[in-house]
Design a protein around this motif. Structure first.
Motif, PDB file in Angstrom:
ATOM      1  N   GLN A  60     142.347  65.687  -3.036  1.00  0.00           N
ATOM      2  CA  GLN A  60     141.068  65.156  -2.568  1.00  0.00           C
ATOM      3  C   GLN A  60     140.730  63.811  -3.213  1.00  0.00           C
ATOM      4  OE1 GLN A  60     138.882  66.413  -0.072  1.00  0.00           O
ATOM      5  NE2 GLN A  60     140.879  67.353   0.337  1.00  0.00           N
ATOM      6  N   ASP A  95     141.322  69.513   9.305  1.00  0.00           N
ATOM      7  CA  ASP A  95     140.163  70.310   8.902  1.00  0.00           C
ATOM      8  C   ASP A  95     140.202  70.622   7.415  1.00  0.00           C
ATOM      9  OD1 ASP A  95     139.132  70.297  11.432  1.00  0.00           O
ATOM     10  OD2 ASP A  95     139.866  72.294  11.973  1.00  0.00           O
ATOM     11  N   TYR A 150     140.413  66.833   5.376  1.00  0.00           N
ATOM     12  CA  TYR A 150     139.131  66.122   5.425  1.00  0.00           C
ATOM     13  C   TYR A 150     137.988  67.128   5.328  1.00  0.00           C
ATOM     14  CZ  TYR A 150     141.845  62.012   6.714  1.00  0.00           C
ATOM     15  OH  TYR A 150     142.751  60.978   6.705  1.00  0.00           O
ATOM     16  N   ARG A 151     137.973  67.841   4.229  1.00  0.00           N
ATOM     17  CA  ARG A 151     136.930  68.823   3.985  1.00  0.00           C
ATOM     18  C   ARG A 151     135.652  68.116   3.546  1.00  0.00           C
ATOM     19  NH1 ARG A 151     139.134  72.932   0.575  1.00  0.00           N
ATOM     20  NH2 ARG A 151     136.996  73.672   0.325  1.00  0.00           N
ATOM     21  N   ARG A 152     134.569  68.863   3.477  1.00  0.00           N
ATOM     22  CA  ARG A 152     133.273  68.265   3.163  1.00  0.00           C
ATOM     23  C   ARG A 152     133.223  67.784   1.713  1.00  0.00           C
ATOM     24  NH1 ARG A 152     128.560  68.041   5.881  1.00  0.00           N
ATOM     25  NH2 ARG A 152     129.506  69.284   7.555  1.00  0.00           N
ATOM     26  N   PRO A 200     134.377  66.867  -3.812  1.00  0.00           N
ATOM     27  CA  PRO A 200     134.406  67.975  -2.846  1.00  0.00           C
ATOM     28  C   PRO A 200     133.349  69.031  -3.155  1.00  0.00           C
ATOM     29  CG  PRO A 200     136.613  67.464  -3.659  1.00  0.00           C
ATOM     30  CD  PRO A 200     135.657  66.756  -4.551  1.00  0.00           C
ATOM     31  N   THR A 238     126.270  65.268   2.209  1.00  0.00           N
ATOM     32  CA  THR A 238     127.701  65.583   2.353  1.00  0.00           C
ATOM     33  C   THR A 238     128.164  65.329   3.768  1.00  0.00           C
ATOM     34  OG1 THR A 238     127.386  67.909   2.962  1.00  0.00           O
ATOM     35  CG2 THR A 238     127.401  67.377   0.613  1.00  0.00           C
ATOM     36  N   ASP A 239     129.470  65.116   3.915  1.00  0.00           N
ATOM     37  CA  ASP A 239     130.057  64.890   5.231  1.00  0.00           C
ATOM     38  C   ASP A 239     131.567  65.075   5.128  1.00  0.00           C
ATOM     39  OD1 ASP A 239     130.459  64.201   7.869  1.00  0.00           O
ATOM     40  OD2 ASP A 239     129.167  62.428   7.790  1.00  0.00           O
ATOM     41  N   THR A 240     132.205  65.246   6.268  1.00  0.00           N
ATOM     42  CA  THR A 240     133.659  65.307   6.294  1.00  0.00           C
ATOM     43  C   THR A 240     134.259  63.945   6.639  1.00  0.00           C
ATOM     44  OG1 THR A 240     133.607  65.965   8.631  1.00  0.00           O
ATOM     45  CG2 THR A 240     133.673  67.729   6.976  1.00  0.00           C
ATOM     46  N   ASP A 241     133.449  63.042   7.129  1.00  0.00           N
ATOM     47  CA  ASP A 241     133.927  61.717   7.535  1.00  0.00           C
ATOM     48  C   ASP A 241     134.039  60.800   6.326  1.00  0.00           C
ATOM     49  OD1 ASP A 241     134.746  59.652   9.139  1.00  0.00           O
ATOM     50  OD2 ASP A 241     132.714  58.981   9.595  1.00  0.00           O
TER      51      ASP A 241
END
Length: 453
Positions: free
Chosen positions: A310, A367, A370-372, A403, A447-450
């Motif tokens: 990460q 998925d 690119y976790r949150r 993360p 938070t975001d996954t992007d």
């Protein structure tokens, strides 16, 4: 970023490999079969004088048997000690060695090499060494030899290695180290100069002259090294990415267990994995950095791997990340085939498999990769949803890219999660035990996954 990064970018866009080409290895390192050797020397004299003096060397004889059973002896070799912390008697009673051939031997095994490093068994004690966490008692050399084989499979620049079984015979009389010959597992390791020749470079950037990875290397090469360190669970390395990077580095140390090779292409070469997760099996400092509740499995190996995987999202853009993931995934079957073939103790094989499984799971899909993570600039962690007081406020906001676990609880705009200190932010003066032992509340909108965008 170096100008040659343009060429790397073009290769990435075309879907072509950016792996570093290397010349054919010498016969010694063209096989991964365990090699049986005999080494006779005055070890007591060497160990007694050379731990604090690099100039000390003794004469000895190296021998082995050909496939037809005939013994081949190479007399007049010079033995010296190598390593850093492993030279301390409190760390390793039997330190790492280096064999210097007086002239290039012309036999089928050692032809083409002038120096060979030996990774020894370190000690006969049980458990990890108390100071640095090495795994003694013969298991470490074969595991570390496999790690080098793994890097070769993945085309990550490093040394070549071969597993060995060595019988050491003491020839000294004044202060013999051991009265009877001893036979232990060992690792034969390529010398620095031979590695440079194999990669077609003739220079090494001095540690004091090194500035940063951003100014020196292509992103693709740095990403490959960072992913590899994540795979093997190694934290005993430092490569200063930029002027403000403090991850495992400081103002004094910008490179550690990484060589900066310079030739037609400048590249990082990683090495020394005897305290990595795959080799040592565990890190006693785990609870001082990570919260094992981050994953439902509470697997230390999985959490260690995930933390470094990460972290790469804070270093590289998506094109580099995705191309590097693809490169490793393309060689996944070769990794497991090598693992099945390698001469390893079975607990070691299982532990290595756990790290490998965790790594390929972590990079295997968008998925999961690119976790949150925390993306807001000034996000804080709180012990309660009312945000009355922040956790470890003196350490500042949560770094972007940290993360977060799956939500354990929600309350309005707040979610209760476990944070993974992938950037080693809450260490040293910013130590925050609460984050390693408890879940915290944060704004879900933070938070975001992007990430990276």
């Amino acid at each position: 970023m170096k100008a040659t990064a343009r060429a790397t970018a073009i290769l990435l866009l075309l879907g072509l490999s950016t792996a570093v080409p290397a010349a054919k290895p010498p016969a010694l390192f063209s096989s991964y079969e365990l090699l049986t050797l005999q080494l006779k020397a005055p070890f007591g004299e060497l160990f007694g004088s050379a731990r604090d003096d690099d100039s000390v060397a003794v004469s000895g004889t190296l021998s082995y048997r050909n496939p037809d059973g005939r013994e081949v002896a190479l007399p007049g070799v010079k033995l010296s000690l190598r390593g850093h912390t492993s030279r301390r008697e409190t760390e390793c009673a039997f330190p790492k060695l280096k064999i210097h051939f007086q002239s290039a031997p012309g036999d089928p095994v050692f032809a083409g090499v002038s120096t060979v490093k030996i990774g020894s068994h370190c000690d006969d004690r049980e458990g990890l060494t108390p100071r640095f966490g090495r795994l003694p008692n013969e298991r470490s050399p074969l595991r570390e030899a496999f790690v080098y084989r793994l890097l070769d499979v993945l085309q990550v620049p490093s040394y070549l290695a071969r597993p060995a079984r060595i019988t050491y015979t003491e020839t000294g009389t004044d202060s013999p180290k051991f009265p009877q010959p001893i036979t232990r597992n060992a690792m034969l390791l390529e010398d620095d100069d031979d590695a440079k020749k194999r990669y077609g470079v003739d220079q090494e950037i001095d540690v004091d002259a090194f500035t940063s990875a951003r100014e020196t290397f292509d992103d693709a090469d740095v990403a490959r090294a960072a992913f590899a360190e994540a795979l093997i669970g190694n934290f005993d390395w430092c490569l200063k990415m930029s002027d403000d990077d403090t991850y495992r580095c400081d103002a004094r140390r910008k490179l550690w267990n990484v060589m900066a090779l310079r030739g037609t292409r400048t590249l990082p070469l990683i090495y020394d994995f005897d305290v990595s997760g795959m080799v040592a099996g565990e890190h006693r400092w785990f609870g001082k950095i990570f919260n094992e509740a981050f994953l439902p499995s509470r697997s230390h190996a999985a959490i260690e791997v995930l933390s470094q995987v990460q972290r790469t999202r804070t270093l590289f853009d998506r094109s580099v990340l995705d191309r590097t993931r693809q490169s490793f995934l393309e060689r996944k079957n070769e990794v497991y085939r090598a693992l099945d073939e390698a001469p390893l103790d079975e607990p070691g094989r299982a532990r290595i498999r756990e790290y490998a499984d965790s790594f390929f799971d972590a990079i295997g899909s968008d998925d999961l990769f690119y976790r949150r993570v925390v993306t807001a600039a000034r996000a804080m962690a709180y012990p309660n949803a009312d945000r009355a007081a922040a956790v470890c406020a003196a350490a500042g906001p949560i770094p972007a890219g940290t993360p977060v676990s799956e939500p354990l609880e929600t309350s309005g705009s707040m979610v209760r999660v476990v944070l993974l200190d992938a950037l080693w932010h809450w260490t040293g003066r910013a130590d925050c035990p609460e984050l390693r032992t408890s879940a915290v509340w944060i704004e879900r909108a933070a938070t975001d996954t992007d990430f990276p965008p």
